[in-house]
Design a protein around this motif. Structure first.
Motif, PDB file in Angstrom:
ATOM      1  N   UNK A 186       0.899  -0.604   0.409  1.00 22.54           N
ATOM      2  CA  UNK A 186       0.433  -0.193  -0.193  1.00 22.54           C
ATOM      3  C   UNK A 186       0.822   1.331  -0.307  1.00 22.54           C
ATOM      4  N   UNK A 187       0.680   2.086  -0.990  1.00 27.62           N
ATOM      5  CA  UNK A 187       1.326   2.728  -1.272  1.00 27.62           C
ATOM      6  C   UNK A 187       1.089   3.722  -1.954  1.00 27.62           C
ATOM      7  N   UNK A 188       1.019   5.463  -1.691  1.00 26.39           N
ATOM      8  CA  UNK A 188       0.913   7.054  -2.292  1.00 26.39           C
ATOM      9  C   UNK A 188       1.426   7.364  -3.763  1.00 26.39           C
ATOM     10  N   UNK A 189       2.314   6.075  -3.862  1.00 24.22           N
ATOM     11  CA  UNK A 189       2.760   6.372  -5.167  1.00 24.22           C
ATOM     12  C   UNK A 189       3.306   5.083  -6.231  1.00 24.22           C
ATOM     13  N   UNK A 190       3.100   4.889  -7.389  1.00 25.20           N
ATOM     14  CA  UNK A 190       3.451   3.590  -8.240  1.00 25.20           C
ATOM     15  C   UNK A 190       4.072   4.041  -9.152  1.00 25.20           C
ATOM     16  N   UNK A 197      -2.516  12.960  -7.534  1.00 32.00           N
ATOM     17  CA  UNK A 197      -2.249  13.941  -7.214  1.00 32.00           C
ATOM     18  C   UNK A 197      -1.870  14.935  -8.227  1.00 32.00           C
ATOM     19  N   UNK A 198      -0.847  14.251  -8.634  1.00 35.38           N
ATOM     20  CA  UNK A 198       0.061  14.162 -10.015  1.00 35.38           C
ATOM     21  C   UNK A 198       0.840  12.776 -11.137  1.00 35.38           C
ATOM     22  N   UNK A 199       0.549  12.988 -11.940  1.00 34.06           N
ATOM     23  CA  UNK A 199       1.895  12.490 -12.696  1.00 34.06           C
ATOM     24  C   UNK A 199       3.197  13.021 -13.528  1.00 34.06           C
ATOM     25  N   UNK A 200       3.794  11.584 -12.795  1.00 35.08           N
ATOM     26  CA  UNK A 200       5.887  12.039 -13.882  1.00 35.08           C
ATOM     27  C   UNK A 200       5.466  11.065 -14.546  1.00 35.08           C
ATOM     28  N   UNK A 201       6.554  11.577 -16.186  1.00 35.32           N
ATOM     29  CA  UNK A 201       6.591  10.512 -16.970  1.00 35.32           C
ATOM     30  C   UNK A 201       8.221  10.854 -17.531  1.00 35.32           C
ATOM     31  N   UNK A 202       8.989  10.045 -17.660  1.00 34.09           N
ATOM     32  CA  UNK A 202      10.017   9.613 -17.741  1.00 34.09           C
ATOM     33  C   UNK A 202      10.279   8.458 -19.053  1.00 34.09           C
ATOM     34  N   UNK A 203      11.329   9.908 -20.143  1.00 35.48           N
ATOM     35  CA  UNK A 203      11.139   8.982 -21.425  1.00 35.48           C
ATOM     36  C   UNK A 203      12.367   7.940 -21.066  1.00 35.48           C
ATOM     37  N   UNK A 204      12.565   6.981 -20.945  1.00 32.65           N
ATOM     38  CA  UNK A 204      13.803   5.888 -21.316  1.00 32.65           C
ATOM     39  C   UNK A 204      14.251   6.032 -22.828  1.00 32.65           C
TER      40      UNK A 204
END
Length: 1018
Positions: free
Chosen positions: A464-468, A506-513
């Protein structure tokens, strides 16, 4: 007369207030109440009564009209409070004549009376920002109307009725007075009292008057929930529609009459009132245009008299504008015809564009060209203006365009949805997408739900977490649109899109691999082990295909021409009846139009025109192109260059290309002689002309060169040549129309040692001297059996020229040309025993021999007789074009049996002989200018031979008897016997008794003569 003053009053007080947690049940009194001076100078007397039962101080103000003036007078009554978060409870009583008289009348004009009234107002501040006022047993609004139907005139100024609700309680009947309500930052309210005429002892009481209101009790405010939702409003949040109308609704349970207000994008859209009941539906039908492309946020405000509900904001999207494709080139009618280049012009339009694909295939569906753009977010239109070369190509081609907008297709079908271990795998129309949690070991389960327009998906984690974190992989480039659109975590790959919209986000963050993978981090406000996301969908795409034709124009190669050339320019175009059946073309050469003649076959249009190249003294470059129409399709060929060369003859030190070499030789022995030449070359090419004159000395050979090397033109030349050796006279060589082109040709210039001057005189048939006539002398060489040109001269004004030739020892022949270079006389070989010769050129009449030779050279004919059918046939075909008539004549025994004529260049004559035993003569003549020429003759003997009468065997037997009888008559003498035998053979042959040909007959006669010679020799 008593004057009555009618007061208009309002006791509702405005205040800005803060959020309150509960309904207030007690009230503060006003800090001060005051009454100002009337405008007519009247004053107010203030009296104060004791506190009312609920602690509100009542103040009574009496107004005595002291001014004695007529007309209206009024003063202000002010209420102030130090607490802006509370409203006070006020009661206002109007008295007439110092007593609370409710049934007194006052006049408002002749015979018109109104009843004074007491107005009671209860107001308090309720938690949540709603204000309530009570009128007796009913909670009412401000626009209350008396039972007599007279409106209660209440003006709220600078008040927002949409948010500040005011209800007025009135006890009794209200008549003939006016009440104005004002609000500002310092004074809660102003009430103006107005009188219509003078009066005395008028007063007003402010406060709770127990004698008028039995206990000044505060009415109980509405309590409990009378309004609640039974279902979520529709449409659901984040839904999309392609529609011109959409129903927005909400379902509630209501214990009393209720109002429903729909707010669209923050603006009140509509208000509807509904009756009490269970599962009551408030519904509004929204309409849109066919060009609507917009997102909408909506909410409901619902209220009864006791309760209200405001629904949460929900968003829906109207996508009525599908991507539009407007074809210009190739055109929309599939009739585009191009040459070697396609200048694409395809207009794409959509309020929310994302990508396009442009593909061209040939008739075998093999890709020829491809382009795309997948970074069009934010654009509303785009023009595909790609330039595509079709050099070397011909035939049908298909142009395919697919354009996608940023919304989802309303009806999608996914080829394959699978859960492989802990990864969601999507495969559809070539798109391959994998979605998984970064930590696969923490994944408890993966799920998905297929809907009409999307696929919802989710993950359940062990922790259980607030970030995945999640990993998205694709076989197509992944476009990150997060932050560029309204959707959180928005990605597009191929024709599929994905977002990471979820509850409690809350928010979404995307990193290009990489180009094909990204890591998405999703943060929530609260910790959870369930990660459910809105959707994977398909882009809303439209595609169209257009067919066009590539034709290949073939042009003649006119890259280099000579000044003065008459140059032919050609254009060939493939004929295609599906696209065009007519064509025309014009050549534009150096800006000048040359219309072309068209010749079409089943496969091609052939255009040709000729250009006379203007004479230019030096080389020059010009441009040309073809302007042509195939049906209605207009084309210009690519500009071509033509290099125009000015032909030249000159010394080989200037121009390296040799075209002739002159050699001075001895005429008799053909050995080289050292000498010199003086020359004049006047060369030309149609309208172009130039000259080259000069002297070359002390050599045996003299090469002459030309420019350019590939040229072919003509020259007239005069060369005087001589040798320094003794015994040789100079000679002259002339030529007309001598072709100039690259070659190793040589021209021998012969000189003769010990030559004799031979004079030639050339005249016409009228004995006129002919000047400028050229005479060529040819020496006959017995060893090679050839005639060699040894000297050329032209006649002077007296028609004479002198040739240096061998006299009496050598055979010569001569050719004589007129001034146009036409051969007029060609002599046989002969030896020159005279020093003067005269020749006549016939100019006044035609040369009969020449005409006859031309006639027979161009005639193909046949004259025959069939002995069985007895038909004479003459067939002819003449290609010379000059005879006027062809005539057939048949004569026999002095009689003309047939005469026929035709004036055609080909034909035939037929005649059947009916009279036998006659010898006929068939004659055919060609008649020109009334001068007949016999072209064919045939003798026909129709006499019947004896063998046809007696038979072949009997005839031979008769012939034998005749031969023996005649021969035996000459037995007395051998010579007589031989002679008689020959005579008998000749006679029998003539009468066809024996089948001897003329050859055999001559042989027998020779044999007989030989026998006579032998006999007589003895």
């Amino acid at each position: 007369m008593r004057k009555f003053i009618v007061f208009a009053l309002m006791v509702l007080m405005l205040s800005s207030f803060a959020f309150a947690g509960a309904i207030e049940d007690d009230f503060d009194r006003a800090d001060s109440v005051s009454l100002g001076t009337a405008t007519n100078g009247n004053v107010w007397d203030e009296t104060t009564s004791g506190d009312d039962p609920v602690g509100i101080v009542a103040k009574e103000f009496s107004w005595v009209d002291t001014g004695g003036s007529t007309g209206s007078a009024y003063a202000s009554l002010a209420f102030t409070t130090a607490d802006p978060d509370r409203f006070d409870l006020w009661n206002l009583t109007i008295h007439e004549g110092g007593a609370a008289s409710w049934n007194q009348y006052f006049g408002a004009g002749s015979g018109s009376y109104s009843v004074l009234a007491e107005i009671g107002i209860y107001c308090y501040h309720k938690s949540g920002g709603t204000f309530w006022c009570h009128s007796g047993a009913t909670w009412v609004s401000a626009n209350w109307t008396t039972t007599e139907g007279v409106p209660f005139n209440l003006s709220f100024r600078d008040i927002d009725l949409a948010t500040d609700q005011f209800d007025v309680w009135v006890n009794g009947i209200q008549r003939a007075w006016n009440m104005d309500f004002y609000a500002d930052q310092t004074t809660l309210s102003h009430i103006q009292f107005r009188g219509t005429e003078q009066g005395a002892n008028e007063h007003v009481t402010i406060g709770c008057m127990t004698e008028n209101l039995s206990a000044c009790e505060v009415p109980t405010p509405p309590g409990g929930d009378t309004l609640n939702l039974t279902a979520e409003p529709l449409p659901a949040d984040e839904t999309q529609f392609n529609t011109l109308s959409l129903n927005v609704n909400v379902t509630v349970n209501a214990s009393e009459v209720w109002d429903a207000k729909l707010y669209l994008n923050g603006v009140l859209n509509s208000t509807v009132q509904y009756a009490a009941g269970a599962n009551q539906v408030a519904s509004v039908e929204l309409t849109f245009s066919n060009t609507t492309e917009q997102s909408y946020v909506y909410s409901w405000y619902l209220n009864t008299s006791n309760d209200n509900v405001t629904t949460a904001n929900k968003t829906f999207h109207i996508d009525n504008v599908f991507p539009q494709i407007t074809w210009t080139t190739p055109n929309n009618a599939n009739t585009t015809v191009i040459g070697d280049t396609l200048y694409s012009n395809i207009f794409l339009q959509d309020p929310n564009m994302f990508s396009y694909y442009y593909n061209i295939t040939d008739s075998s569906e093999v890709q020829y060209y491809f382009s795309k753009n997948e970074t069009m977010t934010g654009l509303t239109n785009h023009t595909i203006n790609d330039t595509v070369s079709f050099s070397g190509q011909e035939g049908y081609f298909n142009a395919y365009v697919e354009v996608c907008d940023g919304h989802t297709d309303q009806n999608i079908t996914i080829d394959s949805l699978e859960i492989e271990n802990v990864t969601l795998v999507v495969e559809d129309e070539g798109d391959h997408i994998n979605v998984s949690m970064l930590d696969g070991t923490d994944t408890e389960s993966v799920s998905y739900i297929e809907e009409d327009d999307k696929v919802s998906f989710g993950f359940v984690s062990d922790s259980t977490t607030s970030s995945e974190q999640f990993i998205v992989e694709s076989n197509s480039y992944i476009h990150i649109l997060d932050g560029l659109t309204e959707y959180e975590g928005h990605l597009v790959m191929g024709k599929k899109w994905m977002d990471f919209e979820t509850d409690d986000l809350s928010s979404v963050h995307i990193v290009r691999l990489s180009d094909y993978s990204v890591q998405v981090t999703v943060n929530k406000f609260t910790s959870t082990d369930e990660w459910d996301f809105e959707s994977i969908g398909e882009l809303n795409c439209r595609n169209q295909t257009r067919t066009f034709l590539v034709h290949v124009p073939t042009e003649s190669n006119n890259s280099q021409v000579l000044s003065g050339d008459v140059s032919e320019y050609l254009l060939n175009v493939t004929l295609n009846s599906s696209y065009y059946t007519t064509a025309n073309a014009t050549l534009y050469w150096n800006g000048t139009a040359y219309p072309a003649t068209a010749t079409n076959t089943s496969d091609y249009f052939y255009f040709n025109t000729t250009v006379t190249i203007p004479p230019a003294p030096e080389d020059v470059n010009i441009t040309y192109y073809w302007h042509y129409f195939l049906g209605s399709h207009e084309f210009n060929s690519t500009n071509q260059n033509t290099s125009v060369f000015a032909p030249k003859i000159g010394n080989c030190s200037y121009y390296p290309t040799k075209w002739v070499e002159y050699l001075i030789k001895d005429e008799t022995f053909e050995t080289l002689l050292n000498g010199s030449i003086t020359f004049q070359f006047n060369y030309y090419n149609n309208a172009y002309s130039n000259n080259f004159n000069g002297l070359m000395t002390d050599n045996t050979t003299f090469p002459i060169c030309m420019y350019p090397s590939w040229a072919n033109f003509s020259t007239n030349a005069t060369i005087q040549y001589q040798t320094s050796e003794a015994g040789y006279s100079s000679r002259e060589y002339q030529t007309i129309g001598f072709e100039v082109y690259e070659s190793n040709r040589t021209v021998d210039l012969f000189l003769l040692e010990g030559a004799t001057d031979i004079t030639f005189h050339i005249i016409d048939d009228g004995d006129n001297n002919l000047q400028g006539v050229t005479v060529e002398a040819y020496r006959y060489r017995i060893s090679t059996d050839t005639d060699v040109l040894v000297e050329t001269e032209a006649t002077d004004a007296e028609g004479k020229l002198i040739l240096n030739l061998a006299s009496g020892t050598t055979f010569y022949s001569f050719k004589i040309y007129d001034t146009n270079g036409t051969l007029k006389i060609s002599t046989a070989r002969f030896k020159l025993f005279s020093t003067t010769y005269e020749y006549i050129i016939q100019t006044g009449r035609a040369n009969p021999l020449a005409s006859r030779l031309k006639l027979f050279a161009n005639l193909d004919d046949s004259l025959t007789y069939d002995t069985v059918t007895r038909v004479i046939n003459y067939t002819y075909n003449y290609t010379g074009g000059s005879p006027d008539q062809w005539c057939f004549t048949l004569t026999g025994n002095g009689t003309q049996w047939s005469y026929q004529c035709l004036n055609t260049s080909s034909g035939s004559f037929n005649y059947t002989i009916t009279q036998l035993n006659i010898t006929y003569l068939a004659t055919v003549q060609a008649v020109t200018a009334d001068q007949p020429t016999v072209v064919n003759q045939l003798g026909i003997d129709t006499k019947t031979p004896l063998k046809d009468i007696f038979g072949s065997t009997n005839t031979l037997f008769i012939a034998l008897i005749i031969f023996l009888v005649v021969s035996l008559l000459g037995l007395v003498n051998a010579n007589i016997a031989i002679v008689l035998s020959l005579i008998s053979v000749i006679i029998m042959s003539l009468f066809s008794l024996i089948p001897l040909s003329w050859g055999w007959l001559v042989g027998i006669i020779i044999l007989g003569l030989a026998m006579l010679w032998v006999v007589n020799r003895r």
